[in-house]
Design a protein around this motif. Structure first.
Motif, PDB file in Angstrom:
ATOM      1  N   GLU A 108       3.217   0.396  -7.096  1.00  0.00           N
ATOM      2  CA  GLU A 108       3.682   0.396  -5.697  1.00  0.00           C
ATOM      3  C   GLU A 108       4.602   1.469  -5.338  1.00  0.00           C
ATOM      4  OE1 GLU A 108       4.579  -3.229  -4.061  1.00  0.00           O
ATOM      5  OE2 GLU A 108       2.651  -4.240  -4.503  1.00  0.00           O
ATOM      6  N   ASP A 109       4.643   2.435  -4.487  1.00  0.00           N
ATOM      7  CA  ASP A 109       5.749   3.262  -4.156  1.00  0.00           C
ATOM      8  C   ASP A 109       6.780   2.414  -3.467  1.00  0.00           C
ATOM      9  OD1 ASP A 109       4.795   3.333  -1.663  1.00  0.00           O
ATOM     10  OD2 ASP A 109       3.898   5.082  -1.709  1.00  0.00           O
ATOM     11  N   GLU A 110       7.851   3.222  -3.120  1.00  0.00           N
ATOM     12  CA  GLU A 110       8.923   2.395  -2.331  1.00  0.00           C
ATOM     13  C   GLU A 110       8.681   1.884  -1.051  1.00  0.00           C
ATOM     14  OE1 GLU A 110      10.506   6.379  -2.794  1.00  0.00           O
ATOM     15  OE2 GLU A 110       9.892   5.603  -4.566  1.00  0.00           O
ATOM     16  N   GLN A 111       7.524   2.541  -0.390  1.00  0.00           N
ATOM     17  CA  GLN A 111       7.150   1.706   0.856  1.00  0.00           C
ATOM     18  C   GLN A 111       6.029   0.647   0.659  1.00  0.00           C
ATOM     19  OE1 GLN A 111       7.063   5.330   0.743  1.00  0.00           O
ATOM     20  NE2 GLN A 111       9.087   5.129   1.734  1.00  0.00           N
ATOM     21  N   GLY A 112       5.675   0.234  -0.767  1.00  0.00           N
ATOM     22  CA  GLY A 112       4.933  -0.846  -0.822  1.00  0.00           C
ATOM     23  C   GLY A 112       3.521  -0.088  -0.842  1.00  0.00           C
ATOM     24  N   GLU A 113       3.359   0.988  -0.769  1.00  0.00           N
ATOM     25  CA  GLU A 113       1.965   1.492  -0.940  1.00  0.00           C
ATOM     26  C   GLU A 113       1.695   1.373  -2.410  1.00  0.00           C
ATOM     27  OE1 GLU A 113      -0.297   3.280   1.446  1.00  0.00           O
ATOM     28  OE2 GLU A 113       0.858   2.261   3.036  1.00  0.00           O
ATOM     29  N   GLU A 114       0.160   1.004  -2.421  1.00  0.00           N
ATOM     30  CA  GLU A 114      -0.284   1.004  -3.964  1.00  0.00           C
ATOM     31  C   GLU A 114      -0.878   2.377  -4.260  1.00  0.00           C
ATOM     32  OE1 GLU A 114      -3.111  -2.372  -3.217  1.00  0.00           O
ATOM     33  OE2 GLU A 114      -1.780  -3.723  -4.456  1.00  0.00           O
TER      34      GLU A 114
END
Ligand code: ZN
Length: 318
Positions: A108-114
């Protein structure tokens, strides 16, 4: 069947009973033979693609063994260039997430995108798993040349970073692959007979190891025979060259003055040489009456050649 196909046919039949290794092999297949399809509102779908249906079956077996799939995957077949087919195994979004997570390839990136990421180090931590990973990578994108020809194995990966990653995994197993770039792709390759044999062994393709070693032995035997033959040819060639030089000298004397003008010992040798242009000096010596040793023959032959050289061209009788 090409040697690559033979090796892959053997690899897909290797029992995969360790969970850790099954995960590692699958991770390599995911890295080398899958893509993410993002379409509509159903989220991404992990899709494996290969031209080899046996490899696709192997992927399915590994996915099931890992318990990552609950929905029925879809099988798509695309026709390519005539009779070639591309097989695609499409997982549902939920299964795709589970499978990638299980292989340590979902982050997951910082935005919570997988997002898709390379397999975590954890996957190839053990050496049993590294071997399984190399096997999966070979099934996904490996090639090995027929051992009757040059020694060459390679993996063609989407980019250099992936080639370097596989290079490190192989390096931990004692095999030093080299990386190069080809049309933007990363290519990892091995070129030594010993390395290829080692690669087949570590992937547990033991039948292929046998056939590789047999071909290798045959090839080295053949190379040895050819070397020996060429060497003989070399000696024979030198012998013939010397013989024809001597014959030319004797013919020159014969034309200019006649062989009867020579001292008897030289005349006998000259006539013998004309009769047996292919014989070695040693053989000529044995034919002389009385027989003469090699150095004696050599001495007389030198005198004949010298005589011919001393005669100018004008001495030749018309
Ligand atoms: Zn393992």
């Amino acid at each position: 069947m090409s040697f690559t196909q033979e090796v892959k046919a053997e690899l897909v039949g290797i029992p995969q009973d360790r969970e850790c290794c099954a995960r590692a092999e699958l991770a390599a297949l995911t890295r080398g033979a899958s893509f993410l399809n993002v379409s509509g509102g159903r989220g991404f779908s992990l899709r494996y693609r290969t031209e080899n249906p046996a490899v696709l079956r192997r992927i399915l077996v590994l996915l099931k063994a890992g318990g990552a799939i609950e929905d029925k995957p879809r099988l798509l077949v695309q026709r390519r260039f005539g009779s070639r087919r591309l097989y695609i195994l499409a997982l549902s979004h939920a299964d795709s997430r589970r499978a990638l997570k299980d292989q340590g390839m979902l982050a997951e990136d910082e935005q919570g995108e997988e997002m898709f990421r390379p397999p975590s180090r954890q996957v190839t931590r053990r050496s049993c798993c590294r071997r399984a990973y190399v096997r999966g990578a070979f099934l996904a994108s490996g090639f090995i040349a027929d051992p009757r020809g040059r020694y060459h194995a390679e993996w063609v990966l989407p980019d250099e970073a992936q080639a370097r990653h596989l290079q490190r995994v192989l390096g931990h197993l004692g095999l030093m692959g080299r990386v190069s770039q080809r049309r933007g792709q990363g290519v990892l390759y091995l070129k030594e007979g010993d390395e290829l044999s080692e690669l087949l062994k570590l992937m547990e393709a033991f039948r292929a190891v046998m056939s590789f070693e047999n071909q290798r032995a045959e090839k080295s035997l053949k190379a040895h025979a050819i070397r020996a033959f060429n060497c003989d040819q070399g000696n024979l060639g030198r012998q013939l060259a010397a013989g024809s030089l001597q014959t030319a000298a004797i013919e020159k004397i014969s034309l200019a003055r006649g062989l009867g003008s020579l001292p008897r010992a030289l005349e006998n040798l000259a006539r013998l040489r004309l009769a047996r242009p292919e014989a070695s000096l040693e053989e000529l010596g044995k034919m002389l009456i009385p027989p003469l040793g090699k150095s004696g023959v050599q001495h007389r032959m030198r005198r004949l050649v010298q005589l011919a050289e001393d005669m100018g061209d004008e001495d030749v009788r018309e």
